[in-house]
Every structure is written in C-alpha cells, then in structure tokens.
Motif scaffolding. Structure first.
Motif, PDB file in Angstrom:
ATOM      1  N   LEU A  66       4.121 -76.711 -83.590  1.00 20.59           N
ATOM      2  CA  LEU A  66       3.642 -75.357 -83.319  1.00 20.59           C
ATOM      3  C   LEU A  66       4.149 -74.762 -82.005  1.00 20.59           C
ATOM      4  CD1 LEU A  66      -0.015 -75.525 -84.687  1.00 20.59           C
ATOM      5  CD2 LEU A  66       2.005 -74.477 -85.728  1.00 20.59           C
ATOM      6  N   PRO A  67       4.215 -75.522 -80.898  1.00 22.62           N
ATOM      7  CA  PRO A  67       4.791 -74.927 -79.678  1.00 22.62           C
ATOM      8  C   PRO A  67       6.237 -74.475 -79.878  1.00 22.62           C
ATOM      9  CG  PRO A  67       3.558 -76.907 -79.130  1.00 22.62           C
ATOM     10  CD  PRO A  67       3.642 -76.859 -80.625  1.00 22.62           C
ATOM     11  N   PHE A  68       7.035 -75.296 -80.571  1.00 24.71           N
ATOM     12  CA  PHE A  68       8.426 -74.925 -80.848  1.00 24.71           C
ATOM     13  C   PHE A  68       8.484 -73.669 -81.703  1.00 24.71           C
ATOM     14  CE2 PHE A  68      12.208 -74.929 -83.479  1.00 24.71           C
ATOM     15  CZ  PHE A  68      13.229 -75.238 -82.585  1.00 24.71           C
ATOM     16  N   LEU A  69       7.687 -73.621 -82.777  1.00 25.60           N
ATOM     17  CA  LEU A  69       7.709 -72.475 -83.677  1.00 25.60           C
ATOM     18  C   LEU A  69       7.184 -71.212 -82.995  1.00 25.60           C
ATOM     19  CD1 LEU A  69       6.504 -74.169 -86.981  1.00 25.60           C
ATOM     20  CD2 LEU A  69       8.831 -73.489 -86.356  1.00 25.60           C
ATOM     21  N   THR A  70       6.228 -71.376 -82.085  1.00 24.18           N
ATOM     22  CA  THR A  70       5.726 -70.221 -81.334  1.00 24.18           C
ATOM     23  C   THR A  70       6.814 -69.667 -80.417  1.00 24.18           C
ATOM     24  OG1 THR A  70       3.448 -71.065 -81.394  1.00 24.18           O
ATOM     25  CG2 THR A  70       3.973 -69.434 -79.701  1.00 24.18           C
ATOM     26  N   ALA A  71       7.526 -70.555 -79.742  1.00 24.84           N
ATOM     27  CA  ALA A  71       8.628 -70.114 -78.880  1.00 24.84           C
ATOM     28  C   ALA A  71       9.725 -69.450 -79.700  1.00 24.84           C
ATOM     29  CB  ALA A  71       9.192 -71.296 -78.093  1.00 24.84           C
ATOM     30  N   LEU A  72      10.035 -70.041 -80.871  1.00 23.31           N
ATOM     31  CA  LEU A  72      11.042 -69.450 -81.751  1.00 23.31           C
ATOM     32  C   LEU A  72      10.596 -68.071 -82.229  1.00 23.31           C
ATOM     33  CD1 LEU A  72      13.689 -69.768 -83.370  1.00 23.31           C
ATOM     34  CD2 LEU A  72      12.312 -70.801 -85.197  1.00 23.31           C
ATOM     35  N   GLY A  73       9.333 -67.965 -82.643  1.00 19.03           N
ATOM     36  CA  GLY A  73       8.812 -66.673 -83.096  1.00 19.03           C
ATOM     37  C   GLY A  73       8.839 -65.635 -81.993  1.00 19.03           C
ATOM     38  N   LEU A  74       8.513 -66.041 -80.767  1.00 20.83           N
ATOM     39  CA  LEU A  74       8.519 -65.109 -79.638  1.00 20.83           C
ATOM     40  C   LEU A  74       9.922 -64.593 -79.353  1.00 20.83           C
ATOM     41  CD1 LEU A  74       7.108 -63.765 -77.191  1.00 20.83           C
ATOM     42  CD2 LEU A  74       7.573 -65.867 -75.914  1.00 20.83           C
ATOM     43  N   MET A  75      10.892 -65.505 -79.284  1.00 23.03           N
ATOM     44  CA  MET A  75      12.251 -65.100 -78.917  1.00 23.03           C
ATOM     45  C   MET A  75      12.938 -64.317 -80.030  1.00 23.03           C
ATOM     46  SD  MET A  75      12.187 -66.224 -75.907  1.00 23.03           S
ATOM     47  CE  MET A  75      13.778 -65.553 -75.518  1.00 23.03           C
ATOM     48  N   GLN A  76      12.824 -64.816 -81.286  1.00 20.69           N
ATOM     49  CA  GLN A  76      13.576 -64.212 -82.386  1.00 20.69           C
ATOM     50  C   GLN A  76      12.861 -63.019 -83.005  1.00 20.69           C
ATOM     51  OE1 GLN A  76      16.863 -65.465 -83.988  1.00 20.69           O
ATOM     52  NE2 GLN A  76      16.541 -63.267 -84.159  1.00 20.69           N
ATOM     53  N   PHE A  77      11.553 -63.143 -83.232  1.00 23.18           N
ATOM     54  CA  PHE A  77      10.858 -62.155 -84.046  1.00 23.18           C
ATOM     55  C   PHE A  77       9.955 -61.213 -83.253  1.00 23.18           C
ATOM     56  CE2 PHE A  77      11.434 -65.963 -86.863  1.00 23.18           C
ATOM     57  CZ  PHE A  77      12.533 -65.449 -87.523  1.00 23.18           C
ATOM     58  N   VAL A  78       9.851 -61.431 -81.956  1.00 27.35           N
ATOM     59  CA  VAL A  78       9.106 -60.490 -81.109  1.00 27.35           C
ATOM     60  C   VAL A  78      10.073 -59.799 -80.150  1.00 27.35           C
ATOM     61  CG1 VAL A  78       7.213 -60.194 -79.456  1.00 27.35           C
ATOM     62  CG2 VAL A  78       7.008 -61.878 -81.298  1.00 27.35           C
ATOM     63  N   LEU A  79      10.578 -60.527 -79.168  1.00 30.46           N
ATOM     64  CA  LEU A  79      11.415 -59.910 -78.145  1.00 30.46           C
ATOM     65  C   LEU A  79      12.708 -59.337 -78.736  1.00 30.46           C
ATOM     66  CD1 LEU A  79      10.979 -62.465 -75.223  1.00 30.46           C
ATOM     67  CD2 LEU A  79       9.747 -60.322 -75.631  1.00 30.46           C
ATOM     68  N   ASN A  80      13.435 -60.135 -79.495  1.00 30.26           N
ATOM     69  CA  ASN A  80      14.709 -59.683 -80.047  1.00 30.26           C
ATOM     70  C   ASN A  80      14.552 -58.371 -80.808  1.00 30.26           C
ATOM     71  OD1 ASN A  80      17.289 -59.535 -81.276  1.00 30.26           O
ATOM     72  ND2 ASN A  80      16.668 -60.899 -82.907  1.00 30.26           N
ATOM     73  N   PHE A  81      13.622 -58.330 -81.741  1.00 30.92           N
ATOM     74  CA  PHE A  81      13.539 -57.159 -82.611  1.00 30.92           C
ATOM     75  C   PHE A  81      12.888 -55.960 -81.942  1.00 30.92           C
ATOM     76  CE2 PHE A  81      14.864 -60.187 -85.691  1.00 30.92           C
ATOM     77  CZ  PHE A  81      15.607 -59.427 -86.584  1.00 30.92           C
ATOM     78  N   ASN A  82      11.966 -56.181 -81.027  1.00 38.43           N
ATOM     79  CA  ASN A  82      11.442 -55.038 -80.276  1.00 38.43           C
ATOM     80  C   ASN A  82      12.536 -54.396 -79.432  1.00 38.43           C
ATOM     81  OD1 ASN A  82       8.311 -54.427 -80.303  1.00 38.43           O
ATOM     82  ND2 ASN A  82       8.553 -56.624 -80.673  1.00 38.43           N
ATOM     83  N   PHE A  83      13.372 -55.219 -78.823  1.00 40.65           N
ATOM     84  CA  PHE A  83      14.486 -54.678 -78.043  1.00 40.65           C
ATOM     85  C   PHE A  83      15.481 -53.941 -78.948  1.00 40.65           C
ATOM     86  CE2 PHE A  83      13.713 -58.349 -74.902  1.00 40.65           C
ATOM     87  CZ  PHE A  83      12.912 -57.558 -74.102  1.00 40.65           C
ATOM     88  N   VAL A  84      15.814 -54.536 -80.109  1.00 43.62           N
ATOM     89  CA  VAL A  84      16.775 -53.909 -81.014  1.00 43.62           C
ATOM     90  C   VAL A  84      16.254 -52.572 -81.534  1.00 43.62           C
ATOM     91  CG1 VAL A  84      17.811 -54.076 -83.309  1.00 43.62           C
ATOM     92  CG2 VAL A  84      17.983 -55.997 -81.744  1.00 43.62           C
TER      93      VAL A  84
END
Length: 301
Positions: A66-84
């Motif tokens: 879960l910590p890994f998946l949370t970090a992955l979700g934050l980087m790929q599906f939160v920060l990345n797409f909000n910036f895009v």
C-alpha cells in the motif's frame, strides 16, 4: 527490436494517447480540474479491477504494497494529471504532447540512478537535440508578447507533470513493483489516486461538480477506460518488459498525431520555427532511441 506483443502494445498506446490531449481540452469547460481527474481514475481503477475479476485474476494486494501504491497513485494519477490538465488552460493541447516526448530523458536518468541502467553517448546526444527542439517549439509562443506569461505557466506545469510521470514510470520498473499482481496493483493505485484527488478537490474547490454535456461524459469515459485502464496497463507492461527509457519510444509518434489534431480542430498555427522545433525534437529522440538498450551495472544484479 521489440517482440510482436510489445510492438502491438506500443501502437495501441500511441493511437490512444495521441488523441487524449484534445479530449482533455473539452474536460476543462466547466468542471474543476481536480474533480475531472478524480472521476477519471475512479472509473479507470474500477474498470481495471472489474476486468481482473471477470478474467479470474487476483485483485488483492498485500498490505505491505500500500505505501508503494499510494506513492505511485500520488505521482502518476494526482500530480501528473493535475499538472497536465492545468497546462492546457494556457497552451494548445498539442504542445504538452510534444513536451511529453521528452519523458524518456528523465526516465533514462532516473533509471540510471536507481535501477543501474547505463546512459550511452548516443542517447545523450539525441536527447540534447530533442531538448533544443522542444525549446524552439515553445519559442513560437514565447515570441508573442500577449501569450508569453500564459506559455511560461503552461511550460512550467508540463515540466512538473513530466517529472511526476517519470518518477512513477521508474517505480513501475523497480523490483518493488514485481511483488504484487500488475493489473490489480495498477487498479488500486488509480483508486487511491482518485481518492486523493477527491480530497484535494473538496478542500480546494468545494463539493463535486458535473458537466451535463454528452461530450463531457463521453470524453470522461474514453479517458477513464481507454486512456487510463487500457493504455496504462499496456504502457506499464511495456516498462516492465523492455524498460522505462525504451517504453518512452511512445513519446515520439504521439506528438505528431496530437499536433495534427490540434491543427485541424483547435486552429493551431504552425510557423517555420515551430515546425523546425518539432522536427528537431523528434529527430533527436529517434537518434537517442536508436542506441542499444542500456545494460544494468554488474553491481546491481
């Protein structure tokens, strides 16, 4: 040369992601960005887990993941797409696609630092040429006084998105990503990302909002199912099979398709400088990617 499966995955990712940039533009009409991103990955994550269930594949992941998946979700599906998404408030949709052609540069650098993959001189020369080309492409916008501030904002947001996406890409190539089922892990990462987006949206912009236009709903479903559940499953499998820098080959043809769509549907106007920049960027990336696949250090084996 990639095997047949990788070649098919590559082509599918290009065709899907080459069209998403224009679809995203329509998603910005009335719904706050973060809510649109939350909806996209809630549907995408649910679709992936439903597919796993239909196919009899495991959907459970160990608590230790879960910590890994949370970090992955934050980087790929939160920060990345909000910036895009936000970058497209300031610049034509085809330009972020061209900028994302450079994703393989930070992918290769981070893979070198954390996964022991070597960088060749051939790769570095081609990547440098690509950076210059993208600079020329943005130079068209920066040369226009009325658009300069907006273009700088758009460029800054795209840069932040690329860095976030690159971190997530390299995470997918790490040994930690192999410790749980790939599709189930991706689905849970999307759902975690959707939850984080929803929390962000509640705090920043208030209750959920919706756009009743059929084009918004259709676009959201396309982005959630095709461009998220399907394309990310294909792309992350490519990363695991051939490596993060090699999988970023998709960044070469995607902007050609995206800029063609932007020209036809958004009235994007090409200048000689912009055309030269696009050609130079793509040529540089092709040169870089013609180099042999990097090999890991002996110490990392």
């Amino acid at each position: 040369m990639p095997d047949r499966r990788s070649a098919i995955q590559f082509l599918a990712v290009v065709l899907i992601w080459g069209t998403t940039w224009f679809v995203i533009k329509d998603q910005l009409a009335s719904v706050p960005v973060t809510w649109s991103v939350a909806y996209r990955f809630a549907i995408g994550g649910a679709a992936l887990l439903a597919w796993c269930r239909i196919r009899g594949m495991p959907i459970a992941v160990p608590a230790s993941a879960l910590p890994f998946l949370t970090a992955l979700g934050l980087m790929q599906f939160v920060l990345n797409f909000n910036f895009v998404y936000r970058s497209e408030l300031y610049i034509p949709s085809g330009i972020p696609a061209v900028a994302f052609a450079l994703l393989m540069v930070p992918n290769a650098i981070l893979a070198r630092l954390f996964l022991g993959r070597r960088l060749t001189r051939h790769f570095l020369a081609g990547a440098a040429l690509g950076v210059v080309g993208v600079g020329l492409l943005f130079g068209q916008q920066l040369a226009l006084p009325d658009n300069r501030d907006e273009t700088v904002r758009g460029l800054a947001l795209v840069t932040a998105a690329i860095i976030s996406a690159s971190i997530a890409n390299v995470m997918q190539a790490s040994p930690a990503a192999a410790r749980f089922p790939a599709l189930a892990g991706l689905g849970w990462a999307m759902l975690i990302g959707a939850a984080l987006n929803a929390l962000w949206a509640l705090v920043a912009v208030g209750p959920p909002a919706w756009d009743s236009r059929p084009s918004y709903t259709a676009g959201l479903l396309f982005l959630a199912v095709a461009a998220s559940a399907l394309a990310f499953a294909l792309y992350f499998d490519l990363i695991r099979r051939i490596g993060p820098a090699e999988a970023a080959w998709t960044g070469v043809p995607i902007p050609i398709l995206a800029m063609a769509i932007s020209t036809a549907l958004e009235g994007y106007r090409w200048t000689l400088l912009a055309a030269a920049g696009a050609v130079l960027a793509l040529a540089g990336l092709i040169i870089a990617l013609r180099s042999p696949p990097p090999r890991p250090h002996a110490a990392s084996r």
